[in-house]
Design a protein around this motif. Structure first.
Motif, PDB file in Angstrom:
ATOM      1  N   LEU A  39       0.834  -1.229  -0.058  1.00 29.31           N
ATOM      2  CA  LEU A  39       0.100   0.121   0.021  1.00 29.31           C
ATOM      3  C   LEU A  39       0.941   1.192   0.076  1.00 29.31           C
ATOM      4  O   LEU A  39       0.559   2.032  -0.971  1.00 29.31           O
ATOM      5  CB  LEU A  39      -0.880   0.137   1.093  1.00 29.31           C
ATOM      6  CG  LEU A  39      -1.757   1.224   1.349  1.00 29.31           C
ATOM      7  CD1 LEU A  39      -3.064   1.194   0.213  1.00 29.31           C
ATOM      8  CD2 LEU A  39      -2.904   1.034   2.664  1.00 29.31           C
ATOM      9  N   ASP A  40       2.010   1.082   0.951  1.00 30.85           N
ATOM     10  CA  ASP A  40       2.872   2.216   0.825  1.00 30.85           C
ATOM     11  C   ASP A  40       4.235   1.607   0.326  1.00 30.85           C
ATOM     12  O   ASP A  40       4.869   1.136   0.942  1.00 30.85           O
ATOM     13  CB  ASP A  40       2.862   2.741   2.119  1.00 30.85           C
ATOM     14  CG  ASP A  40       4.066   3.961   2.559  1.00 30.85           C
ATOM     15  OD1 ASP A  40       4.700   4.385   1.319  1.00 30.85           O
ATOM     16  OD2 ASP A  40       4.230   4.520   3.576  1.00 30.85           O
ATOM     17  N   PRO A  41       4.551   2.349  -0.973  1.00 34.95           N
ATOM     18  CA  PRO A  41       5.953   1.843  -1.305  1.00 34.95           C
ATOM     19  C   PRO A  41       7.036   1.883  -0.610  1.00 34.95           C
ATOM     20  O   PRO A  41       7.931   1.155  -0.713  1.00 34.95           O
ATOM     21  CB  PRO A  41       5.943   2.612  -2.757  1.00 34.95           C
ATOM     22  CG  PRO A  41       4.730   3.051  -3.039  1.00 34.95           C
ATOM     23  CD  PRO A  41       3.971   3.100  -1.852  1.00 34.95           C
ATOM     24  N   ALA A  42       7.087   2.811   0.157  1.00 35.24           N
ATOM     25  CA  ALA A  42       8.473   3.062   1.140  1.00 35.24           C
ATOM     26  C   ALA A  42       8.356   1.817   2.067  1.00 35.24           C
ATOM     27  O   ALA A  42       9.584   1.717   2.531  1.00 35.24           O
ATOM     28  CB  ALA A  42       7.761   4.445   1.900  1.00 35.24           C
ATOM     29  N   ASN A  43       7.256   1.254   2.486  1.00 35.14           N
ATOM     30  CA  ASN A  43       7.493   0.044   3.205  1.00 35.14           C
ATOM     31  C   ASN A  43       8.331  -0.864   2.490  1.00 35.14           C
ATOM     32  O   ASN A  43       8.919  -1.943   3.411  1.00 35.14           O
ATOM     33  CB  ASN A  43       6.329  -0.546   3.806  1.00 35.14           C
ATOM     34  CG  ASN A  43       5.297   0.244   4.624  1.00 35.14           C
ATOM     35  OD1 ASN A  43       5.977   1.138   5.236  1.00 35.14           O
ATOM     36  ND2 ASN A  43       4.008   0.009   4.826  1.00 35.14           N
ATOM     37  N   ALA A  44       8.103  -1.065   1.163  1.00 41.04           N
ATOM     38  CA  ALA A  44       9.234  -1.920   0.614  1.00 41.04           C
ATOM     39  C   ALA A  44      10.808  -1.518   0.145  1.00 41.04           C
ATOM     40  O   ALA A  44      11.285  -2.600  -0.133  1.00 41.04           O
ATOM     41  CB  ALA A  44       8.619  -2.211  -0.608  1.00 41.04           C
ATOM     42  N   LYS A  45      11.048  -0.423   0.653  1.00 41.76           N
ATOM     43  CA  LYS A  45      12.337   0.308   0.219  1.00 41.76           C
ATOM     44  C   LYS A  45      13.320  -0.777   0.840  1.00 41.76           C
ATOM     45  O   LYS A  45      14.310  -1.096   0.150  1.00 41.76           O
ATOM     46  CB  LYS A  45      12.312   1.609   0.756  1.00 41.76           C
ATOM     47  CG  LYS A  45      13.720   2.361  -0.031  1.00 41.76           C
ATOM     48  CD  LYS A  45      13.763   3.562   0.370  1.00 41.76           C
ATOM     49  CE  LYS A  45      14.839   4.333  -0.090  1.00 41.76           C
ATOM     50  NZ  LYS A  45      14.950   5.904   0.212  1.00 41.76           N
ATOM     51  N   ASP A  46      13.327  -0.985   2.065  1.00 38.02           N
ATOM     52  CA  ASP A  46      14.435  -1.529   2.674  1.00 38.02           C
ATOM     53  C   ASP A  46      14.372  -3.007   2.124  1.00 38.02           C
ATOM     54  O   ASP A  46      15.605  -3.685   2.328  1.00 38.02           O
ATOM     55  CB  ASP A  46      14.220  -1.551   4.146  1.00 38.02           C
ATOM     56  CG  ASP A  46      14.651  -0.262   4.823  1.00 38.02           C
ATOM     57  OD1 ASP A  46      15.264   0.471   4.179  1.00 38.02           O
ATOM     58  OD2 ASP A  46      14.034   0.078   5.966  1.00 38.02           O
ATOM     59  N   THR A  47      13.248  -3.606   2.069  1.00 33.33           N
ATOM     60  CA  THR A  47      13.159  -5.178   1.551  1.00 33.33           C
ATOM     61  C   THR A  47      13.788  -5.217   0.076  1.00 33.33           C
ATOM     62  O   THR A  47      14.684  -6.197  -0.164  1.00 33.33           O
ATOM     63  CB  THR A  47      11.765  -5.554   1.735  1.00 33.33           C
ATOM     64  OG1 THR A  47      11.069  -5.201   2.930  1.00 33.33           O
ATOM     65  CG2 THR A  47      11.691  -7.074   1.019  1.00 33.33           C
ATOM     66  N   LEU A  48      13.797  -4.396  -0.604  1.00 38.50           N
ATOM     67  CA  LEU A  48      14.222  -4.361  -1.917  1.00 38.50           C
ATOM     68  C   LEU A  48      15.749  -4.231  -1.862  1.00 38.50           C
ATOM     69  O   LEU A  48      16.624  -4.815  -2.599  1.00 38.50           O
ATOM     70  CB  LEU A  48      13.505  -3.224  -2.757  1.00 38.50           C
ATOM     71  CG  LEU A  48      12.115  -3.408  -3.408  1.00 38.50           C
ATOM     72  CD1 LEU A  48      11.549  -2.114  -4.007  1.00 38.50           C
ATOM     73  CD2 LEU A  48      11.916  -4.569  -3.908  1.00 38.50           C
ATOM     74  N   ALA A  49      16.250  -3.375  -1.134  1.00 37.30           N
ATOM     75  CA  ALA A  49      17.574  -2.817  -0.947  1.00 37.30           C
ATOM     76  C   ALA A  49      18.400  -4.285  -0.439  1.00 37.30           C
ATOM     77  O   ALA A  49      19.443  -4.635  -0.678  1.00 37.30           O
ATOM     78  CB  ALA A  49      17.903  -1.882   0.192  1.00 37.30           C
ATOM     79  N   GLU A  50      17.722  -5.014   0.516  1.00 44.55           N
ATOM     80  CA  GLU A  50      18.293  -6.089   1.304  1.00 44.55           C
ATOM     81  C   GLU A  50      18.399  -7.105   0.103  1.00 44.55           C
ATOM     82  O   GLU A  50      19.456  -8.014   0.044  1.00 44.55           O
ATOM     83  CB  GLU A  50      17.560  -6.448   2.425  1.00 44.55           C
ATOM     84  CG  GLU A  50      17.758  -5.662   3.788  1.00 44.55           C
ATOM     85  CD  GLU A  50      16.890  -5.906   4.604  1.00 44.55           C
ATOM     86  OE1 GLU A  50      16.711  -7.167   5.163  1.00 44.55           O
ATOM     87  OE2 GLU A  50      16.471  -5.170   5.556  1.00 44.55           O
ATOM     88  N   GLY A  56      19.787 -10.833  -5.193  1.00 45.95           N
ATOM     89  CA  GLY A  56      18.401 -11.276  -5.802  1.00 45.95           C
ATOM     90  C   GLY A  56      17.736 -10.334  -6.486  1.00 45.95           C
ATOM     91  O   GLY A  56      18.453  -9.239  -6.663  1.00 45.95           O
ATOM     92  N   SER A  57      16.685 -10.773  -6.892  1.00 50.97           N
ATOM     93  CA  SER A  57      15.944  -9.908  -7.943  1.00 50.97           C
ATOM     94  C   SER A  57      14.558  -9.749  -7.557  1.00 50.97           C
ATOM     95  O   SER A  57      13.762 -10.554  -6.984  1.00 50.97           O
ATOM     96  CB  SER A  57      15.626 -10.786  -9.250  1.00 50.97           C
ATOM     97  OG  SER A  57      15.103  -9.903 -10.134  1.00 50.97           O
ATOM     98  N   SER A  58      14.179  -8.358  -7.373  1.00 50.25           N
ATOM     99  CA  SER A  58      12.736  -7.795  -6.918  1.00 50.25           C
ATOM    100  C   SER A  58      12.309  -6.777  -7.411  1.00 50.25           C
ATOM    101  O   SER A  58      13.278  -5.764  -7.941  1.00 50.25           O
ATOM    102  CB  SER A  58      12.753  -7.923  -5.503  1.00 50.25           C
ATOM    103  OG  SER A  58      13.644  -6.916  -4.794  1.00 50.25           O
ATOM    104  N   GLU A  59      11.123  -6.427  -7.232  1.00 50.81           N
ATOM    105  CA  GLU A  59      10.813  -4.905  -7.659  1.00 50.81           C
ATOM    106  C   GLU A  59       9.268  -4.807  -6.866  1.00 50.81           C
ATOM    107  O   GLU A  59       8.594  -5.681  -6.368  1.00 50.81           O
ATOM    108  CB  GLU A  59      10.239  -4.779  -9.011  1.00 50.81           C
ATOM    109  CG  GLU A  59       9.379  -5.731  -9.559  1.00 50.81           C
ATOM    110  CD  GLU A  59       9.411  -5.592 -11.116  1.00 50.81           C
ATOM    111  OE1 GLU A  59       8.771  -4.836 -11.827  1.00 50.81           O
ATOM    112  OE2 GLU A  59      10.151  -6.523 -11.837  1.00 50.81           O
ATOM    113  N   SER A  60       8.991  -3.378  -6.705  1.00 48.48           N
ATOM    114  CA  SER A  60       7.646  -3.376  -5.855  1.00 48.48           C
ATOM    115  C   SER A  60       6.599  -2.467  -6.590  1.00 48.48           C
ATOM    116  O   SER A  60       7.188  -1.983  -7.678  1.00 48.48           O
ATOM    117  CB  SER A  60       8.146  -2.316  -4.641  1.00 48.48           C
ATOM    118  OG  SER A  60       8.651  -1.165  -4.842  1.00 48.48           O
ATOM    119  N   HIS A  61       5.438  -2.681  -6.281  1.00 48.14           N
ATOM    120  CA  HIS A  61       4.394  -2.080  -6.818  1.00 48.14           C
ATOM    121  C   HIS A  61       3.379  -1.281  -5.983  1.00 48.14           C
ATOM    122  O   HIS A  61       2.956  -2.181  -4.843  1.00 48.14           O
ATOM    123  CB  HIS A  61       3.532  -2.905  -7.765  1.00 48.14           C
ATOM    124  CG  HIS A  61       4.329  -3.875  -8.654  1.00 48.14           C
ATOM    125  ND1 HIS A  61       4.601  -3.382  -9.879  1.00 48.14           N
ATOM    126  CD2 HIS A  61       4.824  -5.054  -8.381  1.00 48.14           C
ATOM    127  CE1 HIS A  61       5.180  -4.448 -10.530  1.00 48.14           C
ATOM    128  NE2 HIS A  61       5.881  -5.474  -9.481  1.00 48.14           N
TER     129      HIS A  61
END
Length: 257
Positions: A39-50, A56-61
């Motif tokens: 819901l808030d892309p900022a919540n995924a920022k640290d996860t994507l960085a880790e 690994g390979s990831s992206e957020s929406h």
């Protein structure tokens, strides 16, 4: 490599924190390309960085799972690059209260996220999975099957998740789609820490210990432990498993009955 998800495309709702974050990281470590819906892309920022740091390979929406059009738009975007192999319905909200102190607004909010959100995501991926097969994993709860005091709306919603799991498994097994659920007991996430801090600011350590003791094993579970179970259920090693719920509860259900 056992439990490999190499070249698999995975969609994890609520994948930026808590159990969802652990699932995103574990799945990416096993070779999956992970799409995190938040819901808030900022919540995924640290996860994507880790995930990126670990190779690994990831992206957020940005996506509210309660918004069917929004979910469809994200899924359509992902499908432009290929198929979706695995859907993990992890996004959810909690609510404390019995029926008398659960307002209609409370009830609607819990239903929209915990029930309709799961429905929206499954409905969006099913047409593609009918063509290629796939795995759907839903995050239920011990509250799905046993009474938890002061969790009326939450228990209702997670009961619905459990029965949705059984229904999807039965309806789509002939299409090569497996659907299972995990029912965690109390898991030590940032939500738990925030809840204790907000409600018991003067005796946080005592409350943490009390909550831990509600699990017969003597402690809360960890997000990583749930993620490891999720990995198994979504891997080819679990290809004979569908239509099942898996409690991960430190003995809560069986040893308290």
């Amino acid at each position: 490599m056992k439990f490999s998800l190499k070249n698999k495309t995975v969609l994890v709702t609520g994948g930026g924190s808590g159990i969802g974050k652990a699932i995103s990281k574990v799945f990416a470590s096993q070779g999956a390309h992970v799409h995190i819906l938040e819901l808030d892309p900022a919540n995924a920022k640290d996860t994507l960085a880790e995930i990126e740091k670990a190779g690994g390979s990831s992206e957020s929406h940005e996506c509210n799972v309660a918004d069917q059009q929004g979910v469809n738009k994200v899924v359509e975007t992902i499908l432009k690059s290929g198929k979706i192999d695995i859907l993990v319905n992890n996004a959810g909200i909690a609510h404390i209260g019995n029926i008398e102190n659960t307002s209609e607004t409370d009830m609607d909010k819990v239903y929209d996220v915990n029930v309709k959100g799961v429905y929206n995501c499954i409905l969006a991926v099913i047409p593609g999975m009918k063509e290629t097969g796939g795995v759907i994993l839903n995050m239920a709860s011990i509250a799905s099957s046993v009474g938890i005091s002061d969790r009326f709306a939450y228990s209702m919603s997670k009961g619905a998740v459990l029965t949705m799991t059984y229904s999807i498994a039965k309806d789509y097994v002939s299409h090569g789609i497996r659907c299972n659920s995990i029912s965690p007991a109390r898991i030590h996430t940032p939500f738990v820490d925030g809840f204790i801090k907000a409600n018991y600011p003067d005796n946080q350590a005592e409350m943490f210990a009390n909550l831990s003791k509600t699990q017969p094993i003597g402690r809360m579970g960890t997000p990583k432990e749930v993620a490891d179970l999720a990995l198994y259920l979504c891997s080819d090693e679990a290809s004979f498993i569908t239509g099942s719920d898996f409690p991960i509860d430190g003995g809560f259900i069986k040893l308290n009955s």
